[in-house]
Design a protein around this motif. Structure first.
Motif, PDB file in Angstrom:
ATOM      1  N   TRP A 144       0.793  -1.229   0.000  1.00  0.00           N
ATOM      2  CA  TRP A 144       0.000   0.000   0.000  1.00  0.00           C
ATOM      3  C   TRP A 144       0.826   1.280   0.000  1.00  0.00           C
ATOM      4  CZ3 TRP A 144      -4.358   1.372  -1.809  1.00  0.00           C
ATOM      5  CH2 TRP A 144      -4.886   2.617  -1.483  1.00  0.00           C
ATOM      6  N   ASP A 153      -2.065  -5.377  -0.773  1.00  0.00           N
ATOM      7  CA  ASP A 153      -3.104  -4.571  -0.108  1.00  0.00           C
ATOM      8  C   ASP A 153      -4.268  -4.337  -1.079  1.00  0.00           C
ATOM      9  OD1 ASP A 153      -4.247  -2.031   1.386  1.00  0.00           O
ATOM     10  OD2 ASP A 153      -2.734  -2.826   2.743  1.00  0.00           O
ATOM     11  N   ASP A 154      -5.017  -3.295  -0.871  1.00  0.00           N
ATOM     12  CA  ASP A 154      -6.233  -2.993  -1.634  1.00  0.00           C
ATOM     13  C   ASP A 154      -5.948  -2.941  -3.149  1.00  0.00           C
ATOM     14  OD1 ASP A 154      -8.839  -2.270  -2.155  1.00  0.00           O
ATOM     15  OD2 ASP A 154      -8.841  -0.518  -0.865  1.00  0.00           O
ATOM     16  N   TYR A 178      -5.584  -8.902   1.009  1.00  0.00           N
ATOM     17  CA  TYR A 178      -6.386  -7.879   1.692  1.00  0.00           C
ATOM     18  C   TYR A 178      -7.853  -8.041   1.308  1.00  0.00           C
ATOM     19  CZ  TYR A 178      -8.330  -3.057   1.923  1.00  0.00           C
ATOM     20  OH  TYR A 178      -9.100  -1.945   2.148  1.00  0.00           O
ATOM     21  N   CYS A 180     -11.695  -0.003   0.861  1.00  0.00           N
ATOM     22  CA  CYS A 180     -11.577   1.459   0.986  1.00  0.00           C
ATOM     23  C   CYS A 180     -11.463   2.128  -0.382  1.00  0.00           C
ATOM     24  CB  CYS A 180     -10.397   1.813   1.880  1.00  0.00           C
ATOM     25  SG  CYS A 180     -10.669   1.271   3.582  1.00  0.00           S
ATOM     26  N   GLN A 181     -11.053   1.383  -1.397  1.00  0.00           N
ATOM     27  CA  GLN A 181     -10.982   1.951  -2.747  1.00  0.00           C
ATOM     28  C   GLN A 181     -12.184   1.559  -3.591  1.00  0.00           C
ATOM     29  OE1 GLN A 181      -8.714   4.250  -3.062  1.00  0.00           O
ATOM     30  NE2 GLN A 181      -8.012   3.671  -1.016  1.00  0.00           N
ATOM     31  N   LYS A 199      -5.103  -9.238   5.659  1.00  0.00           N
ATOM     32  CA  LYS A 199      -5.351  -7.914   6.226  1.00  0.00           C
ATOM     33  C   LYS A 199      -6.807  -7.587   5.955  1.00  0.00           C
ATOM     34  CE  LYS A 199      -4.194  -3.026   5.774  1.00  0.00           C
ATOM     35  NZ  LYS A 199      -3.200  -2.048   5.309  1.00  0.00           N
ATOM     36  N   ASP A 252      -9.786  -4.961   6.366  1.00  0.00           N
ATOM     37  CA  ASP A 252     -10.019  -3.524   6.558  1.00  0.00           C
ATOM     38  C   ASP A 252     -11.473  -3.254   6.970  1.00  0.00           C
ATOM     39  OD1 ASP A 252      -9.352  -0.815   6.546  1.00  0.00           O
ATOM     40  OD2 ASP A 252      -8.416  -0.883   4.572  1.00  0.00           O
ATOM     41  N   CYS A 254      -7.736  -4.568  10.627  1.00  0.00           N
ATOM     42  CA  CYS A 254      -7.422  -3.166  10.295  1.00  0.00           C
ATOM     43  C   CYS A 254      -8.673  -2.333  10.545  1.00  0.00           C
ATOM     44  CB  CYS A 254      -6.960  -3.079   8.840  1.00  0.00           C
ATOM     45  SG  CYS A 254      -6.590  -1.409   8.307  1.00  0.00           S
ATOM     46  N   TRP A 292      -8.518   0.431  12.539  1.00  0.00           N
ATOM     47  CA  TRP A 292      -7.997   1.790  12.792  1.00  0.00           C
ATOM     48  C   TRP A 292      -8.085   2.204  14.266  1.00  0.00           C
ATOM     49  CZ3 TRP A 292     -12.389   2.972   9.033  1.00  0.00           C
ATOM     50  CH2 TRP A 292     -12.121   2.428   7.774  1.00  0.00           C
ATOM     51  N   ARG A 309      -4.842  -2.936  14.167  1.00  0.00           N
ATOM     52  CA  ARG A 309      -4.407  -1.541  14.073  1.00  0.00           C
ATOM     53  C   ARG A 309      -4.937  -0.764  15.282  1.00  0.00           C
ATOM     54  NH1 ARG A 309      -3.874   0.469   8.778  1.00  0.00           N
ATOM     55  NH2 ARG A 309      -4.523   2.455   9.634  1.00  0.00           N
ATOM     56  N   ASP A 320      -4.253   5.688   9.630  1.00  0.00           N
ATOM     57  CA  ASP A 320      -3.149   5.417   8.693  1.00  0.00           C
ATOM     58  C   ASP A 320      -1.945   6.327   8.958  1.00  0.00           C
ATOM     59  OD1 ASP A 320      -5.269   3.965   7.634  1.00  0.00           O
ATOM     60  OD2 ASP A 320      -4.737   4.431   5.563  1.00  0.00           O
ATOM     61  N   ASP A 378       0.518   0.620  12.513  1.00  0.00           N
ATOM     62  CA  ASP A 378       0.537   0.743  11.047  1.00  0.00           C
ATOM     63  C   ASP A 378       1.933   0.520  10.463  1.00  0.00           C
ATOM     64  OD1 ASP A 378      -0.592   0.842   8.558  1.00  0.00           O
ATOM     65  OD2 ASP A 378      -0.942   3.002   8.523  1.00  0.00           O
ATOM     66  N   MET A 379       1.942   0.426   9.140  1.00  0.00           N
ATOM     67  CA  MET A 379       3.118  -0.022   8.399  1.00  0.00           C
ATOM     68  C   MET A 379       4.179   1.070   8.341  1.00  0.00           C
ATOM     69  SD  MET A 379       0.837  -1.801   5.435  1.00  0.00           S
ATOM     70  CE  MET A 379      -0.051  -0.326   5.019  1.00  0.00           C
TER      71      MET A 379
HETATM   72  C1  GLA Z   1      -7.235   1.906   4.687  1.00  0.00           C
HETATM   73  C2  GLA Z   1      -6.177   1.173   5.505  1.00  0.00           C
HETATM   74  C3  GLA Z   1      -4.831   1.273   4.795  1.00  0.00           C
HETATM   75  C4  GLA Z   1      -4.928   0.716   3.387  1.00  0.00           C
HETATM   76  C5  GLA Z   1      -6.048   1.406   2.627  1.00  0.00           C
HETATM   77  C6  GLA Z   1      -6.313   0.742   1.297  1.00  0.00           C
HETATM   78  O1  GLA Z   1      -6.980   3.281   4.646  1.00  0.00           O
HETATM   79  O2  GLA Z   1      -6.086   1.683   6.806  1.00  0.00           O
HETATM   80  O3  GLA Z   1      -3.822   0.599   5.526  1.00  0.00           O
HETATM   81  O4  GLA Z   1      -5.164  -0.676   3.450  1.00  0.00           O
HETATM   82  O5  GLA Z   1      -7.268   1.398   3.358  1.00  0.00           O
HETATM   83  O6  GLA Z   1      -7.390   1.319   0.623  1.00  0.00           O
END
Ligand code: GLA
Length: 378
Positions: A6, A41-42, A82, A90-91, A116, A118, A151, A153, A171, A175, A216-217
């Motif tokens: 990501w 990821d996404d 993911y 999220c996308q 992962k 979300d 994830c 948040w 998480r 982010d 977070d990463m």
């Molecule tokens: C959220 C997650 C991020 C990432 C994005 C991808 O914001 O917290 O870590 O995975 O979605 O869309």
């Protein structure tokens, strides 16, 4: 420990990026240092589910996920994917809520080792615990061990229930972006914002082997050209300085946090490679007891944090919040170092320099930098 797509390539991720990251983990020596998981990821999925409700890879993954998992496994690495506990990622891609069993079976059949999961999309009126428990149950029911990375948040204090729903990490915070601090109207949190937040949520008691708080990463190696910086509404003006990167890595290691590298490994600088592979820091991060470091003192100018280690010693971090170089002092009695020894051996984890003390500790630290020492009673 591993790499996630990501922060590096955001929604532009392709099969070639994942292969290149797997190869680079081997070539840079980072696999040998312990970085093991390669996580997509996404944005890996097609716009539509198939007729049975299964996820399908997008055209950016022409060989499919089982072949990509094989490629990663053939390099001695583990493969991650993911999805989200909602109608969509999220996308805006299709996700898993209501299809947990079906998707868990797909992941197992493809050879996925890490999920992962979300928190975006429509939640269909179900709260976080119910949604995350449904996937935890589905993963527990398949014939494959899959790390379950929640994830959410930190919105509903997942450190209080992450383990109970089968999570292996969760998480704690919003982010992380490639900045020291973000403005209130910007997306995400900077390094210093996360340090403040981790002190405030006081979640260390929930953290340990089998269930980890995840701040977070990593953003080490990233700047305004990195995928996440370009994708999200945040203004990144410059790369993190070396001091900021040391602080970032020192705190993530002191917290025994998951270490997911988030930069393009095919153009990693020597500084960043050596930072990410620092054996003394990784020994603190990977210490068998898995204790999360906690603050001993925080004031306007400086912070001291410490973390007990399995060998009977402790790691102590000295962070300079002020604008000028300063000496930061503490004493073993004010930290998590066991008291009562006549002498303590001290090792500076950046330089390897060693000395002894009867209990006083003093480190000279540049602005935004962090000194980190390993202290062992003798
Ligand atoms: C959220 C997650 C991020 C990432 C994005 C991808 O914001 O917290 O870590 O995975 O979605 O869309």
């Amino acid at each position: 420990m591993g790499w996630n797509s990501w922060n590096a390539v955001s929604c532009e991720v392709t099969e070639a990026d994942i292969r290149a990251a797997a190869d680079a983990l081997v070539d840079t020596g980072l696999r040998e240092a312990g970085y093991e998981y390669v996580v997509v990821d996404d944005c890996w999925m097609a716009d539509e589910l198939d007729s049975k409700g299964r996820l399908q890879p997008s055209t950016a993954f022409p060989d499919g996920m089982a072949a990509l998992a094989d490629y990663v496994h053939d390099r001695g690495l583990q493969f991650g994917l993911y999805s989200a506990a909602g109608s969509h990622t999220c996308q805006g891609y299709p996700a898993t809520l209501g299809r947990e069993q079906l998707h868990a079976e797909q992941f197992a059949a493809w050879g996925v080792d890490y999920l992962k999961y979300d928190n975006c999309g429509d939640h269909h009126g179900r709260d976080a615990i119910a949604r995350y428990a449904a996937m935890g149950d589905a993963l527990a029911g398949v014939d494959r061990d899959i790390i379950y990375s929640i994830c959410e948040w930190g919105e509903n204090r997942p450190w209080q229930w992450g383990r109970n729903v089968g999570g292996h990490c969760w998480r704690t915070t919003d982010d992380l972006v490639a900045k020291w601090r973000t403005d209130p109207d910007e997306f995400g949190l900077g390094i210093a914002d996360v340090i403040d937040r981790m002190a405030a949520i006081n979640a260390a008691a929930s953290h340990g082997p089998g269930g980890w708080n995840d701040p977070d990463m990593l953003q080490i190696g990233n700047d305004h050209e990195s995928g996440q910086s370009k994708h999200e509404p945040v203004t990144v003006h410059r790369p993190l300085t070396e001091a900021e990167r040391r602080t970032h890595f020192a705190f993530w290691c002191l917290w025994a946090a998951p270490l997911m590298i988030g930069t393009d490994l095919t153009s990693l600088s020597t500084f960043d490679r050596e930072l990410l592979a620092n054996e003394r820091l990784l020994a603190i991060n990977q210490d068998r007891l898995g204790i999360q470091g906690t603050p001993d003192e925080r004031n306007e100018n400086s912070e001291v944090w410490s973390k007990r280690l399995a060998d009977g010693g402790a790691a102590v971090a000295f962070h300079n919040r002020a604008g000028a170089k300063r000496e930061i002092t503490t004493h073993v009695v004010d930290t998590d170092i066991p008291e009562g020894a006549d002498r303590y051996q001290v090792c500076d984890c950046w330089t390897g320099n060693e000395w002894t003390t009867n209990g006083s500790l003093a480190m000279t630290v540049r602005p935004r930098d962090t000194a980190i020492v390993r202290v062992t009673p003798q």
